[in-house]
Design an enzyme around this catalytic site. Structure first.
Site, short mmCIF file in Angstrom:
data_model
loop_
_atom_site.label_atom_id
_atom_site.label_comp_id
_atom_site.label_asym_id
_atom_site.label_seq_id
_atom_site.Cartn_x
_atom_site.Cartn_y
_atom_site.Cartn_z
CG ASP A 347 -38.85 26.08 5.35
OD1 ASP A 347 -39.71 26.18 6.39
OD2 ASP A 347 -37.54 25.91 5.83
CD GLU A 542 -35.77 29.32 10.48
OE1 GLU A 542 -35.68 29.60 9.47
OE2 GLU A 542 -36.72 28.88 11.08
C1 BGC Z 1 -37.93 26.42 9.00
C2 BGC Z 1 -38.07 25.24 9.15
C3 BGC Z 1 -39.36 24.79 10.08
C4 BGC Z 1 -40.68 25.92 9.68
C5 BGC Z 1 -42.07 25.69 10.36
C6 BGC Z 1 -39.10 27.33 8.73
O1 BGC Z 1 -38.55 28.84 9.08
O2 BGC Z 1 -36.78 26.47 8.26
O3 BGC Z 1 -37.04 24.23 9.61
O4 BGC Z 1 -39.96 23.70 10.16
O5 BGC Z 1 -40.02 27.22 9.59
O6 BGC Z 1 -41.63 26.14 11.50
#
Ligand code: BGC
Length: 668
Positions: A347, A542
């Site tokens: 991630d 998030e």
């Molecule tokens: C998230 C992911 C996402 C990535 C790219 C991260 O903060 O947890 O789900 O795909 O960012 O944007």
């Protein structure tokens, strides 16, 4: 064609001018196996993609023609041509070229486009809020094309991956079709529809030359206090697994795109209080190995069987250890037991959460089994660090070769080596009417009717007042990951496109003047026969969506640990003003999770959980007026009280719900 891991059949993959016929098969049946070797499947349940919907079996024939054939088969063992290309490329590559392939960096962090050639970069992404200016399909295509061409001026011409969070349509792009978020799609119990949504999304991603989507979310969200609850199809591993398999096959059904199921493993099972700023996102799953395997692993097994070319590893921890550092889960279980042959992507900046300095973080992650590292910046330093780590033996050269082989294999299988320049170009696919029609159907099937004492369907000749700011806001309808990371709010549909619920109802009524709008519920003409109250959560993503009490009356400053205002306190006033009008009322909820409504239920003759339906407000209007019937079934249990959270039918936890998993009425 079987829909993931079925009996052997023949399909074709095209590599350059050559068409290869390959066989595929069930996990453990020998040639072409995608899953675990015999007897090594652990406890993870295998996926029944013929599962029932509304009591009836899902027909494989309902799947869109050709979905997933090439990818399902191509990750199997019978791909000698691909393996030969991988071996040849690896043999020709320098260590710098190999390590470069293991980098995915924010394109905004490049000193210049030529960084792609200088560092042999394998992949780029835009961050959540990043877009070319102006944000139009053609500026995206131009930017992506410029950067992808850089990779083709390297010695070995290994194509660049360009990823994006197309989690509910390619919704960062202005004018794209915005589909319902996953929690709503889980309520459809309709994998064929989810495959169509993924196919349409794939077309809108590929049109811009982008080659990877960070989806489907394959988390099994157990606790609705989690700000990512809406990204999860369901609290039920079976529902999630079916939808993930369908989505992977839909995304990868045509060449040029990699699906990226996420977040391996247990992100939906973390405990409140262990996450970012004392919330739950990125927290610790304090659960047994058996629970991890029975609840959280099955969707990833389904994804592997469906041919996922890459998967993203979670920020979260299991029993106190970051999953990004877990050789047990990444190498032993995912790659070993489940026989996964694609690559594992970290991630965003996740390895910075591992212990020690940058080289130690890189060593821990790569040695645990991560193959590609997603980073905000610092690609040059990372490459130098990893080179030193290989030269001093901290990371084995064979581990690098394995990681790079996986990346090359995925690029080959996806057909990226064969793409003509310039990339993409089918700009008419973005926000096309055909895609909006699929989105409208998805809205029909994802909304859940929780209560109806006969007020629905509405008459098209009735005078209706629509109340609540969310009634006229495509941003609120769409939620997080729309134009920007946290989503947007706006009046009308200017930047996103599509229709609001208000516009949809005005278009559907016998006369548009029959449907009036009172944002705060204070203006109800005397001859009004019904009121539609729209309550909503402000968009979030998030950890900014974590909340200790998902309730419209939770307006405390601590409602979200990072200070994000999810509940703005307007709801109670709108409800009481509309209740004072003494007319039948319908409640429409635009939320990313079940939000407590128990004390307001008596005011409403009908209640609709519309989730985050996206850009097609007309789909909701169809339901309210009876042009489409409600069929959705809850994918998440609905609490009556925050003291019973986490509430989940899967864990049998939390006590009796207000509305149980699977509830959903229909209209006549
Ligand atoms: C998230 C992911 C996402 C990535 C790219 C991260 O903060 O947890 O789900 O795909 O960012 O944007």
């Amino acid at each position: 064609m079987p829909f993931g891991g079925g009996p052997c059949t023949i399909a074709s993959i095209t590599l350059g001018a050559t068409v290869f016929l390959v066989s595929c098969g069930q996990s453990g049946d020998g040639a072409g196996s995608l899953g675990a070797p015999d007897g090594e499947t652990g406890d993870a349940a295998s996926v029944d993609v013929t599962a029932e919907r509304d009591g009836g079996p899902m027909s494989q024939d309902a799947l869109p023609l050709g979905v997933g054939e090439a990818q399902t088969d191509a990750l199997g063992a019978d791909t000698p041509a691909i393996e030969m290309r991988v071996t040849q490329l690896l043999a020709a590559m320098t260590l710098d070229e190999k390590i470069g392939q293991m980098v995915m960096v924010d394109y905004g962090a490049l000193a210049s486009p030529s960084d792609v050639t200088t560092y042999f970069l394998g992949a780029l992404l835009p961050t959540g809020d990043e877009a070319p200016s102006p944000n139009t399909p053609s500026t995206w295509l131009g930017m992506v094309d410029t950067l992808r061409r850089q990779a083709l001026s390297t010695r070995l011409r290994i194509p660049l991956l360009f990823g994006i969070d197309a989690v509910h349509g390619n919704a960062k792009v202005a004018g794209a079709t915005v589909f319902p978020h996953a929690i709503g799609l889980g309520c459809t119990r309709d994998p064929a529809l989810v495959a169509q949504v993924a196919q349409a999304t794939a077309a809108e991603v590929r049109a811009l030359g982008l080659s990877m989507t960070f989806s489907p979310d394959s988390d099994v969200g157990q606790d609705e206090r989690w700000g990512r609850t809406y990204e999860s199809f369901s609290e039920d591993p079976g529902v999630v697994s079916q939808m993930v398999a369908a989505a992977v096959q839909g995304f990868q059904g045509a060449p040029g795109l990699l699906a990226c199921p996420k977040h391996v493993l247990g992100a939906g099972g973390t405990a409140w209080g262990t996450g970012v700023m004392g919330g739950i996102d990125q927290g610790n799953a304090v659960i047994s190995e058996a629970e991890m395997r029975s609840v959280h692993l099955p969707p990833f097994q389904a994804a592997i069987e469906a041919g996922a070319l890459t998967m993203m590893v979670s920020y979260s921890s299991w029993q106190g250890t970051k999953v990004s550092a877990s050789a047990h889960w990444l190498t032993d279980v995912i790659k070993g037991e489940l026989g996964y042959r694609g690559f594992l992507l970290s991630d965003f900046d996740a390895i910075k959460q591992l212990g020690g300095d940058s080289p130690r973080q890189a060593a821990t992650a790569i040695n645990a089994g991560l193959d590609m590292i997603m980073m905000s910046s610092g690609h040059a330093g990372f490459i130098a660090d990893v080179k030193t780590l290989v030269q001093n033996g901290t990371i084995a050269a064979s581990r690098i070769d394995d990681a790079v082989a996986r990346i090359l294999r995925a690029k080959l299988i996806a057909g990226l080596f064969d793409e003509a320049e310039p990339y993409g170009g089918a700009l008419g696919d973005v926000g096309s009417s055909a895609h909006r029609q699929i989105a409208r159907q998805a809205v029909h099937e994802s909304a859940v009717l929780l209560k109806n004492d006969g007020v629905l369907p509405l008459s098209k000749s009735a005078r209706v007042v629509l109340a609540g700011p969310g009634a006229n806001d495509v941003g609120v309808q769409s939620g997080g990951w729309t134009l920007g990371w946290q989503g947007v709010t706006q009046t009308g549909a200017t930047a996103i496109g599509g229709t609001t619920l208000l516009t949809g109802m005005q278009n559907a009524a016998t006369s548009s003047s029959l449907v009036t709008y009172s944002w705060d519920g204070s203006t109800v003409p005397a001859d009004t026969s019904v009121g539609v109250v729209v309550l909503y959560e402000n968009p979030y993503a998030e950890y900014e969506g974590d909340t200790d009490d998902p309730s419209f009356t939770n307006t405390s400053s601590a409602q979200n640990p990072s200070g994000h205002t999810i509940y703005d306190g307007l709801a109670a006033g709108v409800v009481s003003r509309m209740a004072a009008a003494n007319i039948p009322l319908v409640l429409v909820l635009l939320t990313g999770r079940p939000v407590r409504i128990e004390s307001w239920l008596p005011h409403f003759g009908a209640v609709v959980a519309a989730w985050l339906p996206g850009s097609e407000g007309e789909g909701l209007a169809d339901l309210l007026y009876g042009d489409a019937k409600f069929v959705g079934k809850l994918s998440k249990s609905w609490p009556h009280d925050s003291t019973i959270l986490p509430l989940s039918s899967t864990l049998n936890a939390g006590g009796p719900p207000l509305f149980a998993f699977g509830v959903g009425l229909t209209t006549p």
